[in-house]
Write a protein that holds these residues in place. Structure first.
Motif, short mmCIF file in Angstrom:
data_model
loop_
_atom_site.label_atom_id
_atom_site.label_comp_id
_atom_site.label_asym_id
_atom_site.label_seq_id
_atom_site.Cartn_x
_atom_site.Cartn_y
_atom_site.Cartn_z
N MET A 270 5.57 3.35 1.57
CA MET A 270 4.93 3.54 2.85
C MET A 270 5.78 4.39 3.79
O MET A 270 5.24 5.19 4.57
CB MET A 270 4.64 2.18 3.50
N ILE A 298 -1.43 1.49 8.93
CA ILE A 298 -0.39 1.47 7.89
C ILE A 298 -0.26 0.07 7.30
O ILE A 298 -0.09 -0.10 6.08
CB ILE A 298 0.94 1.96 8.49
N SER A 302 -0.76 -1.20 3.41
CA SER A 302 0.20 -2.07 2.70
C SER A 302 -0.50 -3.31 2.15
O SER A 302 -0.24 -3.74 1.02
CB SER A 302 1.33 -2.48 3.65
N GLY A 366 5.74 -3.04 4.41
CA GLY A 366 5.13 -2.00 5.23
C GLY A 366 5.37 -2.14 6.71
O GLY A 366 4.91 -1.29 7.49
#
Length: 628
Positions: A270, A298, A302, A366
Motif C-alpha cells: 500500500m 486506502i 487494505s 495499511g
C-alpha cells in the motif's frame, strides 16, 4: 464519484496484480495455518473425548491408584456403601495379538469388566454374545469380545493368539462390543486377572453414586489408602489437553507470525501504491475528495486485500486440516492422541476469528500508507513534490521505548502456564527493531554519501534516500520482518533440537535398552534379577545398569510424572553410576520421616517443579506407594 473511485482502485490492481497478490498470499497463509492448527486440535480433542467417554463410560467417580494397580479386596467394602449405586471393577492393560494374515504382533488393549455391572456405567463395553453361542461365555476364562476396530483387524477368525506375559495364549472370540476407537478386546474381569497374571488386582473402579452424594468427600469417608486417586469424568480429556497445549499454542503463534509478516507486506504494497498514485490522489482531492475520504479509500483497499486473503485462507486451512488429520492424525505426529484418527469437525467460530484477524492485520498494514494519503497536499503532489510517507521525526522515542518494554516483558511470569508476555515481547522487539530502521539507514547513508560526490546518479539516489529515510525504511520493513522471523525460527528450532539431543545424551546415555513387554497392569514385565549380571558377562558389554521407569499420577488434571529408579552418582561423590547434575544446593535428607518411617530421597526435574509446585525439602507422600 463512487464510480470514479472504484475505477481508480481497480485500474491500479489490474496493472499491478503481482504486487497485490503477494499481500493476499501472505494473509492467506497466516489465516490458513492458524485455522488449520485449531481445527486439527479441536477435532482430535473431540474425538479423544468421545472415545474415552464411550470406553470409560460416564461414571460419577473413578477410583484408581496413582501408580500400578489397586487391590480388589476393597471392592466389597465400596459396593456395600449406602451412597454407591453401582461399582464396576475394571482391569485393562496394553498387549499384542498376532495378525491372522501375517502373524506379526499388533497392539491391542484388553479390558476386563463385570458383565453384570458394566452396562450401568459403560454401555459401550457391554459384551454382546454372538448368535448361537452360550450365554455363559460372558464369564468364560478363554473368551473375548472384539470391538469394531478389532473385528476389522481380525476378519472372520474365531480364535486369536494374545500375548500374556512372556507367553502367547489362544482365546476364542465369542461376540462383539460397540466400543469405538482403536482395537479393544473385552472379557470378564476375573478371566482378565488370570490371563494377565495379576490375581486380585484392578486398574480402577468406576462408581455410580446415589443422587445427592458428595463425590469429593466419598474417598475420605470410605477410608481409602492415600495412594489412591479419585477422578471425575473429563479429567482424562483435560489432562491430554494440558499435555498438548504447549504444542498447540506454539503452532498457533507461528501462524500468527505469518499474519504479522503479512501485515508488513500489505504495508509495503500500500505504501508503494500510494507513492505511485500521488498525482491521482491529488487530482481526486481537487475534484472534491476530502483528506479523510482518501484515507478511508486506502483502508478500504487494505481491507479488500485482507478479506480476499482471509477467505482463501479459511478454504486452504480447512483443506490442510482435513489432509493433516488423514495423513498425520490429530497430533501432527506429536504422539498426544495415539490411536485416534478423527474426522474433521468444522468450527465456524474459529473461521470467523482468524478471518477477522486476517482483515485486521491487513488494516494494520495499511494504516500508515492511509495516513500518508490523508496528509497529502494536492497542490504539491500535482507538481511531483508530495512526500511518500510522514517523516515522523518527532517520534524517534518510540523505538527505544518498544525495545525496553520488550526486555521488561521477558521477566513477566506465565499466565496459566502460557508465556503470553514473552510472545508480546517478541512482537514489540520486532516492531521496535523496524522502528529503528530509519536511524540505521540514515547512519549508513551518511557514511556512503561522501564517497559518491563525483558520480551524479549515485549521488542523487543517496541524497534522496537521506532526505527520505522513512521511505527507505518502508521499502525494507517487510524484508526485515520476514528475514528476522525466518532466522529467529531457524535458530529456535536448531537450539531446541540441540537441547533435546544433549538432554537425551544426559538422561539416556546408553547405546541399547532392553525392556519387558507392556502386558501387566500399569507396568512392563520386570526383568529377572540375574539378567543384569548375565548381561555383563556378554562379550562387548562394558557396563550394564538396571533402570525402572514408573508412571505416577499425582494430580487428576495434569500429565503423569515418570519416576526413574537407577544407580546415581552426584557430582564429586566418587560413587559409580550416572552423574546427576543439580541446578541448586542439595538439601540434607533427614534420617526418618515425620512418623518415623524410612526416607527415600528423590530429585525432581525443573518441569515437575513448575507443574506441581514442589520445592527442595518437601515431603512427597503421594509417591509412597510407587516407592514401596
Amino acid at each position: 464519484m463512487d464510480k470514479l473511485l472504484r475505477t481508480f482502485s481497480w485500474q491500479d490492481w489490474r496493472h499491478h496484480p503481482w504486487r497485490s497478490a503477494a499481500a493476499v498470499v501472505a494473509v492467506m497463509l497466516g489465516v490458513a495455518l492458524a485455522l488449520a492448527v485449531q481445527l486439527i486440535n479441536a477435532s482430535a480433542l473431540s474425538e479423544f473425548a468421545h472415545a474415552v467417554s464411550a470406553v470409560d463410560g460416564q461414571p460419577d467417580l473413578t477410583l484408581r491408584a496413582r501408580n500400578g494397580a489397586i487391590d480388589d479386596t476393597w471392592l466389597e467394602r465400596i459396593v456395600a456403601d449406602a451412597q454407591v449405586a453401582t461399582a464396576n471393577p475394571v482391569l485393562e492393560w496394553p498387549t499384542a495379538l498376532r495378525a491372522p494374515d501375517t502373524g506379526t504382533p499388533v497392539a491391542v488393549r484388553v479390558v476386563g469388566v463385570d458383565a453384570l455391572a458394566v452396562a450401568a456405567v459403560s454401555p459401550a463395553l457391554m459384551p454382546q454374545v454372538a448368535p448361537g453361542s452360550d450365554r455363559l461365555d460372558l464369564f468364560a476364562a478363554d473368551t473375548v469380545f472384539a470391538n469394531p476396530a478389532a473385528r476389522r483387524l481380525l476378519g472372520n477368525v474365531r480364535e486369536i493368539s494374545v500375548q500374556a506375559g512372556l507367553q502367547w495364549r489362544m482365546l476364542r472370540i465369542a461376540g462383539s462390543t460397540p466400543a469405538p476407537g482403536p482395537p479393544v478386546l473385552v472379557m470378564d474381569v476375573a478371566a482378565a486377572q488370570q490371563l494377565s497374571g495379576q490375581p486380585g488386582q484392578l486398574s480402577r473402579i468406576d462408581l455410580r453414586l446415589v443422587p445427592g452424594t458428595d463425590a469429593a468427600g466419598l474417598p475420605t469417608r470410605l477410608g481409602l489408602p492415600p495412594h489412591w486417586l479419585a477422578q471425575r469424568p473429563g479429567d482424562g480429556t483435560e489432562r491430554i489437553g494440558q499435555l498438548s497445549r504447549a504444542y498447540r499454542v506454539n503452532l498457533t503463534v507461528l501462524a500468527l507470525v505469518a499474519l504479522f509478516t503479512g501485515a508488513f507486506l500489505v504495508f509495503s504494497v500500500m505504501a508503494l501504491s500510494v507513492a505511485r498514485r500521488q498525482q491521482q490522489f491529488a487530482l481526486l482531492g481537487v475534484l472534491g475528495l476530502s483528506a479523510r475520504e482518501r484515507m478511508h479509500l486506502i483502508l478500504a483497499e487494505s481491507a479488500l486485500l485482507g478479506g480476499a486473503g482471509s477467505l482463501a485462507g479459511v478454504a486452504l486451512g480447512t483443506g490442510l486440516a482435513a489432509l493433516a488429520l488423514r495423513l498425520l492424525g490429530g497430533d501432527l505426529g506429536g504422539g498426544y492422541f495415539d490411536g485416534v484418527s478423527p474426522p474433521l469437525q468444522w468450527h465456524t467460530g474459529y473461521a470467523v476469528l482468524f478471518g477477522t484477524l486476517g482483515v485486521v492485520a491487513a488494516l494494520a498494514g495499511g494504516w500508515w500508507p492511509a495516513r500518508a494519503g490523508r496528509d497529502l497536499s494536492p497542490a504539491l503532489a500535482l507538481k511531483g513534490l508530495g512526500a511518500t510517507v510522514p517523516t515522523g521525526t518527532r517520534r524517534r522515542w518510540i523505538a527505544p521505548v518498544l525495545l525496553v518494554a520488550a526486555a521488561l516483558l521477558t521477566l513477566a511470569p506465565a499466565v496459566q502456564g502460557i508465556p503470553l508476555a514473552a510472545y508480546v515481547a517478541i512482537g514489540l522487539l520486532l516492531i521496535g527493531g523496524i522502528a529503528v530502521l530509519p536511524l540505521g539507514v540514515g547512519a549508513v547513508l551518511d557514511r556512503i554519501a561522501p564517497t559518491l560526490t563525483r558520480r551524479a546518479v549515485p549521488m542523487l539516489a543517496i541524497e534522496r534516500a537521506r532526505r527520505q529515510r522513512d521511505s527507505a525504511a518502508v521499502a525494507t520493513s517487510g524484508i526485515v520482518a520476514s528475514l528476522a522471523l525466518s532466522v529467529a525460527l531457524t535458530v529456535m528450532v536448531a537450539s531446541f533440537r540441540d537441547s533435546v539431543t544433549e538432554w537425551l545424551d544426559g538422561v539416556l546415555p546408553a547405546q541399547l535398552y532392553v525392556r519387558g513387554s507392556d502386558t501387566s497392569v500399569g507396568e512392563g514385565n520386570p526383568l529377572p534379577p540375574a539378567f543384569v549380571a548375565e548381561t555383563m558377562a556378554l562379550p562387548g558389554i562394558v557396563r550394564a545398569d538396571a533402570l525402572r521407569a514408573t508412571r505416577v499420577q499425582l494430580a487428576a488434571g495434569l500429565p503423569p510424572i515418570v519416576l526413574l529408579a537407577r544407580p546415581l552418582a552426584l557430582a564429586g561423590d566418587g560413587r559409580p553410576g550416572q552423574s546427576l547434575p543439580l541446578t541448586g544446593p542439595q538439601t540434607p535428607v533427614p534420617k526418618a520421616g515425620p512418623q518415623g518411617e524410612a526416607v527415600v530421597p528423590v530429585y525432581v526435574s525443573e518441569t515437575m517443579a513448575d507443574l506441581h509446585g514442589v520445592h527442595p525439602g518437601q515431603w512427597l507422600t503421594a509417591l509412597a506407594g510407587a516407592l514401596a
